[in-house]
Write a protein that holds these residues in place. Sequence first.
Motif: not given
Length: 89
Positions: A9-17, A19-23, A42-50
């Motif tokens: 997983p990414l560091d939260c600050r990178h994930y947040d940036a 996420e904002l870019a996708c929004l 940027a069109a969105g973030l997606q989490t898979e079953v794994d």
Amino acid sequence: MSVEQPYRPLDCRHYDALELACLRGDRLHVELRDGQVLEGQAAGLQTEVDKAEYLRLHTDNGEQRIRLDQLQAITAQDPQVFAGRMVFD
């Protein structure tokens, strides 16, 4: 992109940036760990079953799904999202 290694997983600050870019639908210059470079919206973030997480990026060649732990760096074409180039450790 086929990745055999367990997801890190990414560091939260990178994930947040991201996420904002996708929004906002921001245009991104994306550099991957394998040297590949992509540009698109940027069109969105997606989490898979794994639990692996992906960035959906609309490019001139269609939608690309990029596993987040394969990101080397991104640069937003709109500097209001984050300043300069963001490098992923």
